[in-house]
Design a protein around this motif. Sequence first.
Motif, PDB file in Angstrom:
ATOM      1  N   VAL A   1       0.805  -1.233   0.000  1.00  0.00           N
ATOM      2  CA  VAL A   1       0.000   0.000   0.000  1.00  0.00           C
ATOM      3  C   VAL A   1       0.837   1.283   0.000  1.00  0.00           C
ATOM      4  N   TRP A   2       2.125   1.134   0.341  1.00  0.00           N
ATOM      5  CA  TRP A   2       3.029   2.299   0.339  1.00  0.00           C
ATOM      6  C   TRP A   2       3.147   2.798  -1.088  1.00  0.00           C
ATOM      7  N   THR A   3       3.080   4.087  -1.251  1.00  0.00           N
ATOM      8  CA  THR A   3       3.025   4.575  -2.626  1.00  0.00           C
ATOM      9  C   THR A   3       4.082   5.632  -2.901  1.00  0.00           C
ATOM     10  N   THR A   4       4.617   5.588  -4.095  1.00  0.00           N
ATOM     11  CA  THR A   4       5.620   6.582  -4.470  1.00  0.00           C
ATOM     12  C   THR A   4       4.976   7.955  -4.661  1.00  0.00           C
ATOM     13  N   ASP A   5       3.642   8.029  -4.620  1.00  0.00           N
ATOM     14  CA  ASP A   5       2.985   9.340  -4.615  1.00  0.00           C
ATOM     15  C   ASP A   5       3.428  10.163  -3.411  1.00  0.00           C
ATOM     16  N   LEU A   6       4.017   9.494  -2.423  1.00  0.00           N
ATOM     17  CA  LEU A   6       4.451  10.220  -1.237  1.00  0.00           C
ATOM     18  C   LEU A   6       5.816  10.894  -1.428  1.00  0.00           C
ATOM     19  N   ASP A   7       6.422  10.748  -2.594  1.00  0.00           N
ATOM     20  CA  ASP A   7       7.716  11.385  -2.848  1.00  0.00           C
ATOM     21  C   ASP A   7       7.606  12.923  -2.868  1.00  0.00           C
ATOM     22  N   TYR A   8       8.763  13.561  -2.682  1.00  0.00           N
ATOM     23  CA  TYR A   8       8.822  15.025  -2.748  1.00  0.00           C
ATOM     24  C   TYR A   8       8.746  15.509  -4.184  1.00  0.00           C
ATOM     25  N   HIS A   9       8.102  16.642  -4.404  1.00  0.00           N
ATOM     26  CA  HIS A   9       8.193  17.322  -5.682  1.00  0.00           C
ATOM     27  C   HIS A   9       9.455  18.186  -5.670  1.00  0.00           C
ATOM     28  N   ASP A  10       9.846  18.672  -6.834  1.00  0.00           N
ATOM     29  CA  ASP A  10      10.971  19.591  -6.882  1.00  0.00           C
ATOM     30  C   ASP A  10      10.640  20.736  -7.827  1.00  0.00           C
ATOM     31  N   THR A  11      10.095  21.791  -7.234  1.00  0.00           N
ATOM     32  CA  THR A  11       9.735  22.977  -8.025  1.00  0.00           C
ATOM     33  C   THR A  11      10.822  24.026  -7.944  1.00  0.00           C
ATOM     34  N   GLY A  12      11.890  23.740  -7.158  1.00  0.00           N
ATOM     35  CA  GLY A  12      12.945  24.723  -6.988  1.00  0.00           C
ATOM     36  C   GLY A  12      12.743  25.605  -5.761  1.00  0.00           C
ATOM     37  N   ASP A  13      11.610  25.415  -5.058  1.00  0.00           N
ATOM     38  CA  ASP A  13      11.338  26.168  -3.826  1.00  0.00           C
ATOM     39  C   ASP A  13      11.246  25.146  -2.681  1.00  0.00           C
ATOM     40  N   VAL A  14      12.329  25.021  -1.941  1.00  0.00           N
ATOM     41  CA  VAL A  14      12.419  23.917  -0.982  1.00  0.00           C
ATOM     42  C   VAL A  14      11.341  24.006   0.094  1.00  0.00           C
ATOM     43  N   ARG A  15      11.098  25.198   0.585  1.00  0.00           N
ATOM     44  CA  ARG A  15      10.090  25.335   1.633  1.00  0.00           C
ATOM     45  C   ARG A  15       8.698  24.919   1.128  1.00  0.00           C
ATOM     46  N   ALA A  16       8.349  25.379  -0.052  1.00  0.00           N
ATOM     47  CA  ALA A  16       7.049  25.032  -0.627  1.00  0.00           C
ATOM     48  C   ALA A  16       6.944  23.528  -0.889  1.00  0.00           C
ATOM     49  N   ASP A  17       8.038  22.925  -1.343  1.00  0.00           N
ATOM     50  CA  ASP A  17       7.999  21.488  -1.662  1.00  0.00           C
ATOM     51  C   ASP A  17       7.894  20.634  -0.401  1.00  0.00           C
ATOM     52  N   LEU A  18       8.614  21.021   0.649  1.00  0.00           N
ATOM     53  CA  LEU A  18       8.510  20.282   1.913  1.00  0.00           C
ATOM     54  C   LEU A  18       7.085  20.427   2.457  1.00  0.00           C
ATOM     55  N   ARG A  19       6.585  21.647   2.434  1.00  0.00           N
ATOM     56  CA  ARG A  19       5.239  21.909   2.950  1.00  0.00           C
ATOM     57  C   ARG A  19       4.200  21.070   2.222  1.00  0.00           C
TER      58      ARG A  19
ATOM     59  N   LYS B   1      -0.731  24.707  10.378  1.00  0.00           N
ATOM     60  CA  LYS B   1      -0.059  25.531  11.390  1.00  0.00           C
ATOM     61  C   LYS B   1       1.206  24.839  11.914  1.00  0.00           C
ATOM     62  N   ALA B   2       1.094  23.541  12.164  1.00  0.00           N
ATOM     63  CA  ALA B   2       2.244  22.789  12.687  1.00  0.00           C
ATOM     64  C   ALA B   2       3.349  22.686  11.644  1.00  0.00           C
ATOM     65  N   VAL B   3       2.948  22.401  10.410  1.00  0.00           N
ATOM     66  CA  VAL B   3       3.936  22.272   9.342  1.00  0.00           C
ATOM     67  C   VAL B   3       4.635  23.608   9.116  1.00  0.00           C
ATOM     68  N   ASP B   4       3.877  24.703   9.137  1.00  0.00           N
ATOM     69  CA  ASP B   4       4.495  26.021   8.955  1.00  0.00           C
ATOM     70  C   ASP B   4       5.472  26.335  10.088  1.00  0.00           C
ATOM     71  N   ALA B   5       5.102  25.961  11.309  1.00  0.00           N
ATOM     72  CA  ALA B   5       5.990  26.222  12.449  1.00  0.00           C
ATOM     73  C   ALA B   5       7.269  25.388  12.332  1.00  0.00           C
ATOM     74  N   LEU B   6       7.141  24.147  11.893  1.00  0.00           N
ATOM     75  CA  LEU B   6       8.318  23.298  11.696  1.00  0.00           C
ATOM     76  C   LEU B   6       9.230  23.889  10.619  1.00  0.00           C
TER      77      LEU B   6
END
Lengths: 191, 191
Positions: free
Chosen positions: A66-84, A176-181
């Motif tokens: 059930v684990w899916t590669t959809d959970l991978d990170y995107h890479d738009t060149g904006d690290v904060r936005a991609d992590l978020r 809110k939690a993700v932004d604080a992290l």
Amino acid sequence: MAKEPRRRGAARTDELLRTTIELATEHGYAGLSIEAVARRAGVGKHTIYRRWPSMAALLLDALSRVWTTDLDYHDTGDVRADLREQFLRSAPALAAPPIGPVYRALIAEAQADETLRATLYDRFLRTVEERTLARIVRAQRAGELVAGVDLTFPAEVLCGTLYYRYLLSTRLAEEKAVDALLDMFMAAYGS
Amino acid sequence: MAKEPRRRGAARTDELLRTTIELATEHGYAGLSIEAVARRAGVGKHTIYRRWPSMAALLLDALSRVWTTDLDYHDTGDVRADLREQFLRSAPALAAPPIGPVYRALIAEAQADETLRATLYDRFLRTVEERTLARIVRAQRAGELVAGVDLTFPAEVLCGTLYYRYLLSTRLAEEKAVDALLDMFMAAYGS
């Protein structure tokens, strides 16, 4: 001719994994056992034990299914936005069926079994940390994060904070939690 | 006369909690059940159910019994040193008997039971976060950390990172990991 039994075996394995996932979704960890899976699938316990030596081994394969590669990170060149984006996408996916109940059952089993905990880490969490590290190292190379800092442990902090909520509270990692992290991460390592 | 039965009741409660802790230490989560505790203590199951409606309720009280205020933060006026000392002291204490096996058994139960997870958070983790927050807010007031930042979530990050290792790996939070976590925290919030 030679291929037929193997194909049937693979179909049976797949069916048993699906049954395990169904049972975990319906009853959580408490209702899961080799017996329960055998009963639901209409097979003898030995059919399951022939493939998996323990409930934990069966759960590890069910989680892989059930684990899916959809959970991978995107890479738009904006690290904060991609992590978020990745954190907000993966937190509910890990909490809901089909992943949630199987993952939680495995984590529960792993609390009393150090070998299983090591296997769980090696097969899943290590990959999560490595992908997080890969994404932030790319940001470091691109000049978004300060140079010359080892980001291995910060990657673990990012993952660990989200897992803490998942495992020890009923709060999802919401905006809110993700932004604080990410505030903390960028305050420490933003260039 | 009226006090005697109550005293005996308290002694019995204490004995049953000790038995639960012993069993958790010997067998971990897998070997723990109301039956097993009753058998070891030489009482009927109803004696246990009269005090605790479930294994989880019994484990919560057992954890309260072994949880120690020795895990509190010191305050030497050096926030980084105090956090470091507390993390290095509490990580092995949470992993070893008597706390470790009881805590892990409870966390395992809580994975399939959201109400228990909320109770576990309210009775234990919330306190851990609040004490961490209190220590770093004192440092902020003393000028060791930057003013004007809400440190509630950073306190959660500090706790969460250590719990992540505890629950999902076989690595303790050793010196290198604690130093890396504090590097990140101080880089973000040091004044």
